[in-house]
Design a protein around this motif. Structure first.
Motif, PDB file in Angstrom:
ATOM      1  N   LYS A 192      -2.187   3.221  -7.092  1.00 38.35           N
ATOM      2  CA  LYS A 192      -1.812   2.155  -8.025  1.00 38.35           C
ATOM      3  C   LYS A 192      -0.402   1.635  -7.734  1.00 38.35           C
ATOM      4  O   LYS A 192      -0.143   0.432  -7.820  1.00 38.35           O
ATOM      5  N   THR A 193       0.506   2.535  -7.388  1.00 40.43           N
ATOM      6  CA  THR A 193       1.879   2.136  -7.073  1.00 40.43           C
ATOM      7  C   THR A 193       1.919   1.276  -5.814  1.00 40.43           C
ATOM      8  O   THR A 193       2.551   0.212  -5.779  1.00 40.43           O
ATOM      9  N   SER A 195      -0.419  -0.496  -4.662  1.00 36.55           N
ATOM     10  CA  SER A 195      -1.162  -1.749  -4.857  1.00 36.55           C
ATOM     11  C   SER A 195      -0.305  -2.882  -5.423  1.00 36.55           C
ATOM     12  O   SER A 195      -0.756  -4.027  -5.457  1.00 36.55           O
ATOM     13  N   TYR A 196       0.918  -2.584  -5.838  1.00 37.50           N
ATOM     14  CA  TYR A 196       1.805  -3.648  -6.300  1.00 37.50           C
ATOM     15  C   TYR A 196       2.257  -4.524  -5.125  1.00 37.50           C
ATOM     16  O   TYR A 196       2.633  -5.683  -5.318  1.00 37.50           O
ATOM     17  N   SER A 224      -1.083  -7.313  -1.266  1.00 40.05           N
ATOM     18  CA  SER A 224      -1.785  -7.594  -2.524  1.00 40.05           C
ATOM     19  C   SER A 224      -1.126  -8.724  -3.301  1.00 40.05           C
ATOM     20  O   SER A 224      -1.667  -9.189  -4.304  1.00 40.05           O
ATOM     21  N   ARG A 228      -2.277 -11.276  -6.643  1.00 40.98           N
ATOM     22  CA  ARG A 228      -1.493 -11.324  -7.885  1.00 40.98           C
ATOM     23  C   ARG A 228      -1.002 -12.751  -8.157  1.00 40.98           C
ATOM     24  O   ARG A 228      -1.048 -13.232  -9.288  1.00 40.98           O
TER      25      ARG A 228
END
Length: 272
Positions: A192-193, A195-196, A224, A228
């Motif tokens: 998750k980290t 994926s920023y 990613s 976003r």
């Protein structure tokens, strides 16, 4: 920095192939110990199907190599491209080149492959895989891959980048392709980290869910940030994912002849 880039510019074919084998093989082995999904399947039979598609990809790469060489010769002679208009440190130019390649040759073309009807029919083959693992990264219809390579060359021309930048990008792309498709259970906090900024295994798996809206999310390959920025990012619980595509029977996943004919099979009714 110049010596670093020269290494990729002069990298022989056997080293490029070794890189593919090393990265693909490494993640394929890791899947056996740290699997995200415990598949009940013949791993070798599944791999054989996707390796046939890899054979097509390597053949196309060889043919595109001639066109690519011609483009870089032309760029060198004409000094065409955005990077020729500005004077920046080499490492910054390299970063800019990779960012533009990732946007045009990965995110944008992938978006089009989902939104343009005839392109979507070509791209379906990548989504018919019901057991997504590292080898799925090699699973592209030959015409799908030609489209991707064409967009990469468009990015090269726009930027006017040297060949070393392009080859370095290709090496990075190989890593991320197999990393994001690999059936590995990366710790959630790490995934998750990361994926920023970067596309991660969990993040990309949502794109392989069998129906909308997740099928039309997470188009990125390396970065990613595009998902976003353009509102196509999603991150949820991987337990909700079911692989395949709702337009085609799961039982056809490893049937090569059927898969190659999907774009021309009018009995398959696409949504767009």
């Amino acid at each position: 920095m110049n010596n670093f880039l020269l290494f990729f510019e002069e990298m022989p074919v056997w080293q490029k192939l070794s890189w593919i084998v090393l990265i693909l093989g490494g993640f394929w082995i890791l899947e056996g110990y740290y699997a995200l999904v415990k598949f009940n399947y013949d791993k070798w039979k599944h791999a054989r199907t996707n390796f046939i598609f890899l054979g097509f990809v390597l053949l196309i790469n060889t043919l595109f190599g001639i066109l690519t060489a011609g483009i870089f010769i032309w760029l060198d002679k004409t000094q065409f491209g955005l990077l020729q208009l500005i004077e920046l440190p080499t490492w910054i130019e390299l970063v800019l080149a990779i960012i533009v390649l990732d946007l045009i040759a990965q995110y944008f073309v992938h978006f089009l492959l989902h939104k343009v009807k005839w392109m979507w029919r070509l791209h379906l083959i990548h989504h018919t895989d019901t057991h997504v693992d590292a080898t799925t990264g090699t699973r592209h219809h030959p015409l799908d891959f030609i489209i991707r390579e064409s967009f990469a060359l468009v990015a090269v021309i726009i930027m006017g980048m040297p060949v070393a930048f392009y080859f370095f990008y290709r090496i990075l792309s190989v890593f991320f392709t197999y990393f994001t498709h690999a059936n590995i259970n990366l710790p959630l906090r790490i995934d998750k980290t990361l994926s920023y900024i970067f596309v991660t295994p969990n993040m990309h798996k949502f794109h392989h869910h069998y129906k909308l809206p997740w099928t039309d999310r997470n188009y990125g390959n390396m970065l990613s940030i595009w998902d976003r920025i353009f509102g196509t990012f999603v991150y949820d619980q991987t337990q909700k994912i079911r692989y395949g595509i709702d337009l085609i029977e799961d039982s056809t996943s490893d049937k090569i002849s059927y898969q190659l004919k999907i774009p021309f099979n009018r009995s398959i009714k696409t949504r767009n």
